[in-house]
Design an enzyme around this catalytic site. Structure first.
Site, mmCIF file in Angstrom:
data_model
loop_
_atom_site.group_PDB
_atom_site.id
_atom_site.type_symbol
_atom_site.label_atom_id
_atom_site.label_comp_id
_atom_site.label_asym_id
_atom_site.label_seq_id
_atom_site.Cartn_x
_atom_site.Cartn_y
_atom_site.Cartn_z
ATOM 1 N N GLY A 1 57.548 -4.975 -10.705
ATOM 2 C CA GLY A 1 58.338 -6.201 -10.646
ATOM 3 C C GLY A 1 58.901 -6.562 -12.006
ATOM 4 O O GLY A 1 59.161 -5.683 -12.843
ATOM 5 N N SER A 2 59.062 -7.845 -12.241
ATOM 6 C CA SER A 2 59.745 -8.314 -13.442
ATOM 7 C C SER A 2 58.846 -8.275 -14.667
ATOM 8 O O SER A 2 57.614 -8.286 -14.560
ATOM 9 C CB SER A 2 60.240 -9.742 -13.234
ATOM 10 O OG SER A 2 59.140 -10.644 -13.202
ATOM 11 N N VAL A 3 59.473 -8.268 -15.843
ATOM 12 C CA VAL A 3 58.737 -8.300 -17.102
ATOM 13 C C VAL A 3 57.942 -9.598 -17.213
ATOM 14 O O VAL A 3 56.763 -9.583 -17.616
ATOM 15 C CB VAL A 3 59.706 -8.162 -18.296
ATOM 16 C CG1 VAL A 3 58.964 -8.373 -19.606
ATOM 17 C CG2 VAL A 3 60.377 -6.798 -18.283
ATOM 18 N N ASN B 1 62.718 -3.857 -3.358
ATOM 19 C CA ASN B 1 63.856 -2.937 -3.333
ATOM 20 C C ASN B 1 63.536 -1.565 -2.734
ATOM 21 O O ASN B 1 64.392 -0.922 -2.137
ATOM 22 C CB ASN B 1 64.469 -2.794 -4.729
ATOM 23 C CG ASN B 1 63.464 -2.360 -5.776
ATOM 24 O OD1 ASN B 1 62.246 -2.520 -5.618
ATOM 25 N ND2 ASN B 1 63.954 -1.809 -6.872
ATOM 26 N N GLY C 1 54.943 -9.365 -15.109
ATOM 27 C CA GLY C 1 54.041 -8.369 -15.686
ATOM 28 C C GLY C 1 53.264 -8.910 -16.872
ATOM 29 O O GLY C 1 52.053 -8.667 -17.005
ATOM 30 N N GLU D 1 54.762 -1.447 -13.709
ATOM 31 C CA GLU D 1 56.085 -0.819 -13.654
ATOM 32 C C GLU D 1 57.106 -1.947 -13.628
ATOM 33 O O GLU D 1 57.316 -2.592 -12.600
ATOM 34 C CB GLU D 1 56.205 0.076 -12.413
ATOM 35 C CG GLU D 1 55.277 1.274 -12.413
ATOM 36 C CD GLU D 1 55.618 2.305 -13.482
ATOM 37 O OE1 GLU D 1 56.752 2.245 -14.026
ATOM 38 O OE2 GLU D 1 54.771 3.155 -13.773
ATOM 39 N N CYS E 1 65.309 -0.141 -10.491
ATOM 40 C CA CYS E 1 64.854 -0.281 -11.875
ATOM 41 C C CYS E 1 65.342 0.865 -12.755
ATOM 42 O O CYS E 1 65.545 0.689 -13.949
ATOM 43 C CB CYS E 1 63.333 -0.403 -11.938
ATOM 44 S SG CYS E 1 62.436 1.014 -11.303
#
Length: 470
Positions: free
Chosen positions: A225-227, A150, A230, A245, A278
């Protein structure tokens, strides 16, 4: 485009097409690397460590600054590349590039400010008064930067620039949804540093990304990126440092004494980058006393936004990254409507273009707001008073940033103290960020801080030196 390893462009027979999300046209292709390519680039980065560590702080600073001049010279080209591969409207893409120039320059300055400190060893007793202790910051080694689609330039540079400022070597794995502008940034930086100091490898996270994460020859992973990803990285990274992040579910709280003109302007950031931010406004929490008036203003302002071809410099909202994203957003909206939410505006999509959408009567049991919806959607949750607003704001697994609009200092201070997020902004939306501020959330929003000074600190190791001056 090609990968950049050890100062050389590397191609492979196996490639992935990169398509323009607005019109579906193929822009370019990138190689699909495998585990063996990842092992090679890790070896290259380790072999290049001495070459950047031999540079003086002044040389590193000047190299970064000169790279920023090259980025400035190519800003129009790179902005248009972002438009093509991300679908971000030009007016937002050029802002990203201009911020990125500043980000590199912050790193250039920070390269000259990496200080140790003296340690008063005599506090442990007079027998230690002849010992002289001090610390020195040294590079952590090899930094793996795994970057999102993004903000493919700015968020990549928030990993790359501080790593270089601290004299580390870097391996960048860009998102396969939008790798081109990230690869271009790596190419620019490579022109100012020794071979192998900055490298880029393209491939899937499940193979190339995982190879970086598990390797004992990579000293830090910085990921946005995504949880879910992560958590997977955290489980696989072993003893290396990680900065994560992750997602956000950022609230915009508007209390009864707020300036509604300013608050509704702030709420429009829910649609920035088609809602794929985000720290974008994901939930609008309104005091019932002003909710109807706010909604009327907000709908009128949203109707004035222009949706369409992101290369048109008058367009405010471009496409989401792909049609699968649009389908997911549509399902979340329809599920919320079935559960009692009221559609006030939008709700439809064509291809990857999704209308800016406003829903009322949303509650936190709905998937639309229980999880992060990465799209141009503004869900409205009504509350009675500041205490309920804070409770709703905290009712999420995320805690990245929060915006609060109020003219009451007591309400403002209460929100600052009680909202569980990495930043609370008073009379400003959660989407606000400068590239020098400490950035990072609580709970499932991640761990560690970005912002050049703070990232540099985490990309160094602290060595203690003790001298016995008898």
């Amino acid at each position: 485009m090609q990968m950049l390893i050890n100062g050389e462009f590397i191609d492979k027979e196996d490639k992935q097409e990169i398509k323009n999300p607005f019109n579906g046209e193929v822009i370019d292709t990138v190689p699909i690397a495998d585990w063996g390519d990842a092992d090679k680039v890790i070896e290259v980065a380790n072999n290049a460590k001495q070459s950047i560590q031999d540079m003086s702080a002044k040389e590193v600073s000047e190299s970064l600054f000169n790279a920023s001049l090259d980025l400035e010279e190519q800003s129009e080209y790179i902005a248009n590349l972002i438009v093509s591969e991300v679908g971000k409207p030009y007016k937002q893409a050029i802002v990203e590039v201009n911020r990125s120039i500043e980000t590199i320059r912050f790193a250039a300055e920070e390269a000259k400010r990496i200080y140790g400190e003296t340690v008063p060893l005599d506090v442990a007793g007079s027998s230690n008064e002849k010992f002289y202790g001090f610390t020195k910051k040294i590079p952590i080694g090899v930094v793996g930067a795994i970057t999102p689609f993004n903000f493919p330039v700015n968020l990549a540079l928030h990993k790359i620039a501080p790593a270089l400022a601290a004299k580390n070597t870097v391996i960048v794995k860009p998102s396969m949804d939008a790798p081109l502008s990230t690869l271009k940034i790596v190419e620019i930086l490579n022109n100012h540093f020794p071979k192998g100091v900055i490298n880029a490898i393209t491939g899937y996270g499940s193979e190339v990304g995982d190879a970086l994460v598990v390797s004992t020859d990579v000293d830090k992973i910085s990921f946005t990126g995504s949880v879910a990803t992560g958590l997977f990285i955290a489980s696989r990274a072993g003893m290396k440092k990680i900065t994560l992040e992750l997602g956000g579910n950022d609230p915009l709280i508007v209390l009864e004494d707020a300036d509604l003109e300013k608050a509704t302007d702030a709420a429009l950031s829910a649609f920035s980058c088609a809602g794929q931010v985000c720290i974008g406004v994901k939930r609008i929490i309104l005091d019932n006393k002003i909710a109807d008036k706010f909604i009327d203003l907000f709908i009128n302002k949203t109707k004035q936004l222009k949706i369409g071809d992101p290369s048109d410099k008058t367009v405010d909202i471009g496409p989401v990254i792909d049609e699968n994203a649009a389908i997911h957003i549509s399902k979340s909206i329809n599920n919320a409507i079935e559960d009692g939410a009221k559609l006030l505006l939008g709700g439809s999509y064509e291809g990857c273009l999704f209308e800016p959408t406003i829903l009322d009567d949303v509650n936190m049991s709905m998937d639309l707001v229980a999880n992060e919806t990465f799209g141009p959607v503004a869900p409205i949750i009504r509350v009675d008073g500041v205490e309920e607003a804070i409770s709703v704001a905290n009712n999420t697994q995320y805690g990245l940033q929060a915006g609060v609009f109020t003219e009451n200092i007591n309400h403002a201070l209460k929100c600052v103290e009680k909202i569980d997020s990495g930043a609370v902004l008073i009379n400003k939306e959660s989407t606000f960020r400068t590239d020098n501020m400490p950035f990072g959330g609580f709970k499932s929003s991640g761990m560690g801080k970005e912002g050049i000074k703070y990232a540099v600190e985490d990309m160094c190791k602290t060595k203690l030196i003790i001298l016995n001056h008898i």
